[in-house]
Design a protein around this motif. Structure first.
Motif, PDB file in Angstrom:
ATOM      1  N   VAL A 168      36.020   6.940   4.937  1.00 34.95           N
ATOM      2  CA  VAL A 168      36.673   8.244   4.830  1.00 34.95           C
ATOM      3  C   VAL A 168      35.652   9.275   4.338  1.00 34.95           C
ATOM      4  O   VAL A 168      34.977   9.063   3.328  1.00 34.95           O
ATOM      5  N   PHE A 169      35.538  10.373   5.056  1.00 35.25           N
ATOM      6  CA  PHE A 169      34.621  11.435   4.642  1.00 35.25           C
ATOM      7  C   PHE A 169      35.063  12.028   3.302  1.00 35.25           C
ATOM      8  O   PHE A 169      36.258  12.136   3.022  1.00 35.25           O
ATOM      9  N   LYS A 170      34.089  12.418   2.501  1.00 36.23           N
ATOM     10  CA  LYS A 170      34.404  13.111   1.249  1.00 36.23           C
ATOM     11  C   LYS A 170      35.036  14.463   1.531  1.00 36.23           C
ATOM     12  O   LYS A 170      35.877  14.949   0.780  1.00 36.23           O
ATOM     13  N   LEU A 201      31.929  -3.002  26.528  1.00 36.54           N
ATOM     14  CA  LEU A 201      31.269  -1.886  27.196  1.00 36.54           C
ATOM     15  C   LEU A 201      30.139  -1.241  26.398  1.00 36.54           C
ATOM     16  O   LEU A 201      29.201  -0.701  26.980  1.00 36.54           O
ATOM     17  N   ASN A 202      30.246  -1.260  25.079  1.00 38.40           N
ATOM     18  CA  ASN A 202      29.273  -0.523  24.260  1.00 38.40           C
ATOM     19  C   ASN A 202      29.152  -1.212  22.897  1.00 38.40           C
ATOM     20  O   ASN A 202      29.810  -0.844  21.938  1.00 38.40           O
ATOM     21  N   LYS A 203      28.285  -2.209  22.834  1.00 41.34           N
ATOM     22  CA  LYS A 203      28.179  -3.025  21.621  1.00 41.34           C
ATOM     23  C   LYS A 203      27.654  -2.237  20.422  1.00 41.34           C
ATOM     24  O   LYS A 203      27.807  -2.665  19.277  1.00 41.34           O
ATOM     25  N   ASN A 204      27.055  -1.069  20.663  1.00 48.27           N
ATOM     26  CA  ASN A 204      26.477  -0.273  19.571  1.00 48.27           C
ATOM     27  C   ASN A 204      27.444   0.760  19.003  1.00 48.27           C
ATOM     28  O   ASN A 204      27.079   1.516  18.099  1.00 48.27           O
ATOM     29  N   LEU A 205      28.669   0.812  19.513  1.00 47.11           N
ATOM     30  CA  LEU A 205      29.641   1.797  19.042  1.00 47.11           C
ATOM     31  C   LEU A 205      29.991   1.556  17.573  1.00 47.11           C
ATOM     32  O   LEU A 205      30.302   0.444  17.174  1.00 47.11           O
ATOM     33  N   ASP A 206      29.947   2.636  16.788  1.00 48.85           N
ATOM     34  CA  ASP A 206      30.217   2.547  15.353  1.00 48.85           C
ATOM     35  C   ASP A 206      31.284   3.564  14.971  1.00 48.85           C
ATOM     36  O   ASP A 206      31.564   4.508  15.729  1.00 48.85           O
ATOM     37  N   ILE A 207      31.876   3.397  13.811  1.00 50.07           N
ATOM     38  CA  ILE A 207      32.814   4.385  13.272  1.00 50.07           C
ATOM     39  C   ILE A 207      32.018   5.386  12.441  1.00 50.07           C
ATOM     40  O   ILE A 207      31.434   5.024  11.416  1.00 50.07           O
ATOM     41  N   GLU A 208      31.994   6.643  12.878  1.00 54.26           N
ATOM     42  CA  GLU A 208      31.301   7.676  12.110  1.00 54.26           C
ATOM     43  C   GLU A 208      32.048   7.951  10.815  1.00 54.26           C
ATOM     44  O   GLU A 208      31.452   8.139   9.758  1.00 54.26           O
ATOM     45  N   GLY A 209      33.371   7.971  10.928  1.00 53.55           N
ATOM     46  CA  GLY A 209      34.171   8.197   9.739  1.00 53.55           C
ATOM     47  C   GLY A 209      35.569   8.681  10.082  1.00 53.55           C
ATOM     48  O   GLY A 209      35.866   9.037  11.228  1.00 53.55           O
ATOM     49  N   VAL A 210      36.435   8.674   9.079  1.00 54.37           N
ATOM     50  CA  VAL A 210      37.799   9.180   9.210  1.00 54.37           C
ATOM     51  C   VAL A 210      37.874  10.497   8.440  1.00 54.37           C
ATOM     52  O   VAL A 210      37.485  10.573   7.274  1.00 54.37           O
ATOM     53  N   LEU A 211      38.355  11.540   9.117  1.00 56.63           N
ATOM     54  CA  LEU A 211      38.406  12.882   8.527  1.00 56.63           C
ATOM     55  C   LEU A 211      39.851  13.292   8.300  1.00 56.63           C
ATOM     56  O   LEU A 211      40.644  13.351   9.242  1.00 56.63           O
ATOM     57  N   LEU A 212      40.193  13.579   7.057  1.00 56.79           N
ATOM     58  CA  LEU A 212      41.536  14.058   6.748  1.00 56.79           C
ATOM     59  C   LEU A 212      41.624  15.554   7.003  1.00 56.79           C
ATOM     60  O   LEU A 212      40.817  16.336   6.492  1.00 56.79           O
ATOM     61  N   GLU A 245      45.495   9.005  -0.519  1.00 55.35           N
ATOM     62  CA  GLU A 245      45.318   7.724  -1.210  1.00 55.35           C
ATOM     63  C   GLU A 245      45.524   6.546  -0.257  1.00 55.35           C
ATOM     64  O   GLU A 245      44.799   5.546  -0.320  1.00 55.35           O
ATOM     65  N   GLU A 246      46.489   6.680   0.635  1.00 52.93           N
ATOM     66  CA  GLU A 246      46.776   5.602   1.583  1.00 52.93           C
ATOM     67  C   GLU A 246      45.615   5.417   2.566  1.00 52.93           C
ATOM     68  O   GLU A 246      45.198   4.287   2.853  1.00 52.93           O
ATOM     69  N   VAL A 247      45.097   6.520   3.068  1.00 55.58           N
ATOM     70  CA  VAL A 247      43.972   6.449   4.016  1.00 55.58           C
ATOM     71  C   VAL A 247      42.732   5.892   3.327  1.00 55.58           C
ATOM     72  O   VAL A 247      41.997   5.072   3.896  1.00 55.58           O
ATOM     73  N   LYS A 248      42.490   6.310   2.085  1.00 56.27           N
ATOM     74  CA  LYS A 248      41.350   5.790   1.329  1.00 56.27           C
ATOM     75  C   LYS A 248      41.483   4.290   1.102  1.00 56.27           C
ATOM     76  O   LYS A 248      40.501   3.541   1.194  1.00 56.27           O
ATOM     77  N   ARG A 249      42.687   3.854   0.808  1.00 62.42           N
ATOM     78  CA  ARG A 249      42.924   2.431   0.578  1.00 62.42           C
ATOM     79  C   ARG A 249      42.721   1.622   1.860  1.00 62.42           C
ATOM     80  O   ARG A 249      42.200   0.510   1.833  1.00 62.42           O
ATOM     81  N   TYR A 250      43.085   2.209   2.983  1.00 65.87           N
ATOM     82  CA  TYR A 250      43.018   1.517   4.262  1.00 65.87           C
ATOM     83  C   TYR A 250      41.600   1.510   4.839  1.00 65.87           C
ATOM     84  O   TYR A 250      41.134   0.500   5.361  1.00 65.87           O
TER      85      TYR A 250
END
Length: 267
Positions: A207-209, A171-182, A197-202
Motif C-alpha cells: 500500500v502506498f504511503k 504471459l509475463n513472468k516479470n509482472l510485479d505489483i507496483e502498489g495499491v493506491l487508496l 486499515e483493512e487494505v493495509k492489513r490485506y
C-alpha cells in the motif's frame, strides 16, 4: 529502458483514469520523459490532457491495424509528457483481435521500441478484465491498483489478482505489483479510516504511503482538459499525486528532491 506501469481495476469509479493522467503528468514535471497510453475506448485519459481524438492514428490503429506506435504519439501541453491516444473505435477491438496472431502481445510488440525513448510509460486500462487489459498486463513491468475508500472497496479485487497471477504464469513472468493506491480518502469519515486499515492489513507494504484525498479541484480538472498540476498547482490533488510520483521515482532509485522541491508536501 523505460518502466511500464499499468493502472488497472475492473471496478469503475475508483480513480483509475484520474491516477493515470496525474501520475504521468507529475512524473513528467520531475523532468522524466513520460508516455501516457490510453487503451480505454472511452478515451478519458486522452481528453483529460486536452486532446481530442482526431483522424490521426490512435492506439486502435496500432493494435488492430499494425500501425507504428511512434507515429501515433502526440505531445501534450506538459513538457516531457506525450500521449498515445485512444478512440471510440477501440470499443470493437477486442472482437477484432481475437483471431490475430499473438493477440495478448499486440501492445507489448507495438511499444517495445518506445521503451528506449521514455523513462516511464503509464497505461490507462478500461474498467474490465478483457483482452485490452490483458494486453496491457502482458506488456507491463508492474501494475498499480487504485482502490476507493468506500464500502465495497475490496469487492472484485480477488478476480483482478487471479488475472494478474494468470498473466504472470503464462504471459509475463516479470509482472510485479507496483502498489495499491487508496483514493477518495476522507479522514473525517470513520468508513475511510476503516477501509484504510483493512487494505493495509490485506496488502501490507504494497500500500502506498500516499493517500489521494477527496478534492473538488481534482474532479474539475478533466473537464478543462488539464492534469491537476496545470489546473490548480496548489490543490491537495496536486500535492497527493506529486507525493505518489516521489514514491514511484524513489523505488526506481531516482533522486527527486531537486526536481520536486518547489512542490509543498502533503504531510
Amino acid at each position: 529502458m523505460g518502466k511500464i506501469i499499468v493502472i488497472a481495476n475492473q471496478k469503475g469509479g475508483v480513480g483509475k483514469t484520474t491516477t493515470a493522467i496525474n501520475l504521468a503528468a507529475c512524473i513528467a514535471v520531475a523532468e522524466r520523459k513520460t508516455l501516457l497510453i490510453d487503451i480505454d475506448p472511452q478515451a478519458n485519459a486522452t481528453s483529460g490532457v486536452g486532446l481530442t481524438p482526431a483522424d490521426g492514428k490512435t492506439i486502435y490503429q496500432v493494435l488492430v491495424g499494425g500501425a507504428k506506435a511512434d507515429a501515433a504519439v502526440i505531445e501534450t501541453q506538459v513538457p516531457f509528457l506525450s500521449v498515445l491516444p485512444s478512440h471510440i473505435n477501440l470499443v470493437g477491438a477486442e472482437i477484432e483481435m481475437v483471431d490475430l496472431e499473438r493477440r495478448e502481445h499486440r501492445l507489448a510488440d507495438a511499444i517495445r521500441d518506445l521503451k528506449e525513448d521514455y523513462e516511464f510509460i503509464v497505461v490507462d486500462c478500461p474498467p474490465s478484465l478483457g483482452l485490452l487489459t490483458l494486453n496491457a498486463l502482458t506488456a507491463a513491468d508492474s501494475v498499480l491498483i487504485p482502490v476507493q475508500c468506500e464500502y465495497f472497496a475490496l469487492e472484485g479485487l480477488g478476480q483482478l489478482f487471479n488475472t494478474i497471477n494468470m498473466v504472470k504464469k503464462n504471459l509475463n513472468k516479470n509482472l510485479d505489483i507496483e502498489g495499491v493506491l487508496l483514493t477518495m480518502f476522507d479522514s473525517r469519515l470513520r468508513l475511510s479510516n476503516q477501509i484504510y486499515e483493512e487494505v493495509k492489513r490485506y496488502f501490507g507494504d504494497k500500500v502506498f504511503k500516499t493517500l489521494v484525498t477527496r478534492n473538488i479541484r481534482l474532479s474539475e480538472a478533466p473537464s478543462f482538459g488539464k492534469p491537476i498540476i496545470l489546473y490548480d498547482a496548489l490543490s491537495s490533488g496536486t500535492r497527493n499525486y506529486m507525493e505518489l510520483a516521489k514514491e514511484i521515482l524513489a523505488k526506481r532509485g531516482k533522486h527527486v528532491e531537486s526536481s520536486l522541491s518547489g512542490v509543498p508536501s502533503s504531510s
